[in-house]
Design a protein around this motif. Structure first.
Motif, PDB file in Angstrom:
ATOM      1  N   LEU A   1       0.894  -0.996  -0.011  1.00  0.00           N
ATOM      2  CA  LEU A   1      -0.086   0.124  -0.249  1.00  0.00           C
ATOM      3  C   LEU A   1       0.815   1.222   0.032  1.00  0.00           C
ATOM      4  N   ALA A   2       1.061   1.812  -1.083  1.00  0.00           N
ATOM      5  CA  ALA A   2       1.684   3.355  -1.015  1.00  0.00           C
ATOM      6  C   ALA A   2       1.303   4.361  -0.361  1.00  0.00           C
ATOM      7  N   ASP A   3       2.032   5.147   0.344  1.00  0.00           N
ATOM      8  CA  ASP A   3       1.741   6.227   0.919  1.00  0.00           C
ATOM      9  C   ASP A   3       0.836   5.982   2.164  1.00  0.00           C
ATOM     10  N   VAL A   4       1.105   4.650   2.732  1.00  0.00           N
ATOM     11  CA  VAL A   4       0.273   4.251   3.961  1.00  0.00           C
ATOM     12  C   VAL A   4       1.659   3.993   4.974  1.00  0.00           C
ATOM     13  N   GLY A   5       1.555   4.225   6.357  1.00  0.00           N
ATOM     14  CA  GLY A   5       2.553   3.898   7.305  1.00  0.00           C
ATOM     15  C   GLY A   5       2.090   2.410   7.931  1.00  0.00           C
ATOM     16  N   HIS A   6       2.044   2.494   9.401  1.00  0.00           N
ATOM     17  CA  HIS A   6       2.118   1.179  10.168  1.00  0.00           C
ATOM     18  C   HIS A   6       0.640   0.629  10.445  1.00  0.00           C
ATOM     19  N   ILE A   7      -0.433   1.645  10.030  1.00  0.00           N
ATOM     20  CA  ILE A   7      -1.777   1.187  10.623  1.00  0.00           C
ATOM     21  C   ILE A   7      -2.797   1.149   9.374  1.00  0.00           C
ATOM     22  N   PRO A   8      -2.448   0.228   8.264  1.00  0.00           N
ATOM     23  CA  PRO A   8      -3.533   0.243   6.996  1.00  0.00           C
ATOM     24  C   PRO A   8      -4.789   0.308   7.251  1.00  0.00           C
ATOM     25  N   HIS A   9      -5.456  -0.327   8.435  1.00  0.00           N
ATOM     26  CA  HIS A   9      -6.519  -0.573   8.587  1.00  0.00           C
ATOM     27  C   HIS A   9      -7.256   0.846   9.285  1.00  0.00           C
ATOM     28  N   LEU A  10      -6.370   1.680   9.696  1.00  0.00           N
ATOM     29  CA  LEU A  10      -6.926   3.022   9.970  1.00  0.00           C
ATOM     30  C   LEU A  10      -6.360   4.120   8.998  1.00  0.00           C
ATOM     31  N   GLU A  11      -5.321   3.903   8.413  1.00  0.00           N
ATOM     32  CA  GLU A  11      -4.838   4.932   7.468  1.00  0.00           C
ATOM     33  C   GLU A  11      -5.628   4.724   6.213  1.00  0.00           C
ATOM     34  N   ALA A  12      -5.768   3.524   5.554  1.00  0.00           N
ATOM     35  CA  ALA A  12      -6.507   3.242   4.252  1.00  0.00           C
ATOM     36  C   ALA A  12      -7.470   2.256   4.425  1.00  0.00           C
ATOM     37  N   PRO A  13      -8.336   2.309   5.132  1.00  0.00           N
ATOM     38  CA  PRO A  13      -9.367   1.225   5.524  1.00  0.00           C
ATOM     39  C   PRO A  13     -10.034   0.509   4.249  1.00  0.00           C
ATOM     40  N   GLU A  14     -10.210   1.309   3.427  1.00  0.00           N
ATOM     41  CA  GLU A  14     -10.918   0.977   2.049  1.00  0.00           C
ATOM     42  C   GLU A  14     -10.144  -0.133   1.407  1.00  0.00           C
ATOM     43  N   ARG A  15      -8.788   0.229   1.258  1.00  0.00           N
ATOM     44  CA  ARG A  15      -7.817  -0.580   0.448  1.00  0.00           C
ATOM     45  C   ARG A  15      -7.812  -1.947   1.326  1.00  0.00           C
ATOM     46  N   PHE A  16      -7.381  -1.783   2.750  1.00  0.00           N
ATOM     47  CA  PHE A  16      -7.101  -2.760   3.434  1.00  0.00           C
ATOM     48  C   PHE A  16      -8.252  -3.653   3.577  1.00  0.00           C
ATOM     49  N   HIS A  17      -9.536  -3.326   3.481  1.00  0.00           N
ATOM     50  CA  HIS A  17     -10.440  -4.223   3.763  1.00  0.00           C
ATOM     51  C   HIS A  17     -11.044  -4.936   2.532  1.00  0.00           C
ATOM     52  N   GLN A  18     -10.722  -4.135   1.320  1.00  0.00           N
ATOM     53  CA  GLN A  18     -10.870  -4.838   0.049  1.00  0.00           C
ATOM     54  C   GLN A  18      -9.610  -6.008  -0.310  1.00  0.00           C
ATOM     55  N   ALA A  19      -8.510  -5.612   0.219  1.00  0.00           N
ATOM     56  CA  ALA A  19      -7.616  -6.849   0.157  1.00  0.00           C
ATOM     57  C   ALA A  19      -7.908  -8.180   1.172  1.00  0.00           C
ATOM     58  N   LEU A  20      -8.271  -7.707   2.365  1.00  0.00           N
ATOM     59  CA  LEU A  20      -8.798  -8.760   3.366  1.00  0.00           C
ATOM     60  C   LEU A  20      -9.785  -9.357   2.941  1.00  0.00           C
ATOM     61  N   LEU A  21     -10.993  -8.874   2.557  1.00  0.00           N
ATOM     62  CA  LEU A  21     -12.074  -9.596   2.094  1.00  0.00           C
ATOM     63  C   LEU A  21     -12.040 -10.568   0.844  1.00  0.00           C
ATOM     64  N   GLU A  22     -11.099 -10.098  -0.109  1.00  0.00           N
ATOM     65  CA  GLU A  22     -10.821 -10.888  -1.210  1.00  0.00           C
ATOM     66  C   GLU A  22     -10.219 -11.943  -0.789  1.00  0.00           C
ATOM     67  N   PHE A  23      -8.945 -11.934  -0.044  1.00  0.00           N
ATOM     68  CA  PHE A  23      -8.191 -12.951   0.430  1.00  0.00           C
ATOM     69  C   PHE A  23      -9.216 -13.980   1.264  1.00  0.00           C
ATOM     70  N   LEU A  24      -9.932 -13.454   2.292  1.00  0.00           N
ATOM     71  CA  LEU A  24     -10.656 -14.422   2.937  1.00  0.00           C
ATOM     72  C   LEU A  24     -11.697 -15.114   2.043  1.00  0.00           C
ATOM     73  N   GLY A  25     -12.217 -14.465   0.930  1.00  0.00           N
ATOM     74  CA  GLY A  25     -13.259 -15.191   0.229  1.00  0.00           C
ATOM     75  C   GLY A  25     -12.745 -16.242  -0.501  1.00  0.00           C
ATOM     76  N   ARG A  26     -11.380 -16.470  -0.805  1.00  0.00           N
ATOM     77  CA  ARG A  26     -10.887 -17.554  -1.686  1.00  0.00           C
ATOM     78  C   ARG A  26     -11.171 -18.878  -1.109  1.00  0.00           C
TER      79      ARG A  26
END
Length: 341
Positions: A316-341
């Motif tokens: 995740l570009a331009d994101v620091g140590h806490i993606p789920h607070l800094e870029a929640p949409e990008r983090f949650h998209q990656a998380l849900l896609e991965f868990l959905g496999r």
């Protein structure tokens, strides 16, 4: 070690205390906190009812706080357990838990012993202990297997949990975990008493400056609440006990690396790495020259992805140590896609 486990159906009803304890001084851009907060965060609101798991640790009766969030979308029969970082607690997973719940998952969010609303005992902390406590929590909730998501220190715990209880883990997600390198190779050891003294001497300005190193962009509406919690705990009469617990969990992370275990992981694994992160355990104990060689998360994330069999890496570009607070949409998209496999 023998653990006796029982769950209390205790719901903690809390009144909102998210306002600042004192308005900013004239001419000041930042608040100053003057109201103490108990080290068990008794007066700090959590987004869902809090229950407690009773544990026997080194002959002490301790309590592990947790939230058990049911699905709000069509239930898919699957669970996710979220492990928090060292300077945080379970409530900071609220946005992630809501996204997972809406997608049909049951979400289990513990405050590990030593953190949040859980007990702060003076015991030997280990990832094995915290993993065993988490497994006991799943037992009590009747959860046979779960996906595990670990952030920061919680990432180290998630690795150990997956290695110790592989049959209970469906997916492993590591979000900017610390422990992507063995800090002992460059950071000198420090006595626990020195770490306690360092915690005791922190000022509010130092706490804020420390937390500001985490995100790529400081957004007060998102991050200031964690400055408030730390600053108000510092004012508590029980703060020395909190400081010792914090020092002991630092020693756990320093003395118990998990980096060598990456090639042994045998579960589908997702690494989500904010590329602007430079978090280092013990950064204040090394020279600037040495510091420049530590916490290089883009390189560390790629090396970890190579060493964990079949791992998927999301950078995740331009994101620091806490993606789920800094870029929640990008983090949650990656998380849900991965868990959905």
């Amino acid at each position: 070690m023998v653990l006796r486990v029982a769950v209390f159906g205790l719901v903690v009803t809390l009144f909102p205390l998210l306002i600042w304890a004192q308005a900013p001084q004239a001419g000041s851009a930042e608040p100053e906190y003057t109201a103490p907060l108990g080290i068990a965060l008794e007066a700090w609101p959590y987004p869902w009812p809090v229950r407690f798991l009773e544990l026997d640790i080194e002959g002490r009766r301790e309590r592990m706080a947790f939230m058990d969030v049911p699905p709000t979308g069509k239930a898919n029969g699957r669970s996710v357990m979220l492990f928090h970082g060292k300077n945080f607690f379970g409530a900071y997973w609220e946005g992630t838990a809501r996204a997972l719940s809406a997608a049909g998952y049951r979400v289990v969010i513990p405050d590990q012993i030593g953190f949040g609303k859980s007990s702060k005992p003076d015991v030997h902390y280990s990832f094995d202990l915290l993993a065993a406590n988490s497994a006991r929590l799943l037992d009590e909730l009747g959860v046979r297997e779960t996906a595990v998501v670990g952030h920061s220190l919680g990432g180290m715990l998630a690795v150990r949990f997956t290695r110790t209880y592989p049959e209970r883990v469906t997916h492993l997600v590591l979000e900017n975990p610390i422990g992507l390198e063995d800090y002992r190779l460059k950071v000198p050891p420090r006595p626990t008493d020195a770490l306690v003294a360092n915690e005791m001497n922190q000022t509010e300005a130092q706490i804020r400056a420390f937390l500001k190193m985490y995100p790529a962009h400081w957004v007060p509406e998102v991050f200031e609440r964690y400055v408030e919690v730390r600053s108000r705990i510092h004012l508590s009469g029980e703060f020395p006990r909190w400081a010792r617990s914090a020092a002991l969990t630092y020693q756990m992370a320093y003395e118990q690396p998990v980096r060598s275990e990456f090639p042994l992981i045998r579960r589908p694994t997702l690494l989500v790495i904010g590329q602007a992160d430079r978090t280092v355990l013990g950064r204040d104990a090394v020279s600037e020259e040495v510091k420049a060689t530590l916490g290089l998360y883009p390189e560390l994330g790629r090396a970890a992805a190579r060493d964990i069999p079949g791992a998927q890496l999301v950078e995740l570009a331009d994101v620091g140590h806490i993606p789920h607070l800094e870029a929640p949409e990008r983090f949650h998209q990656a998380l849900l896609e991965f868990l959905g496999r």
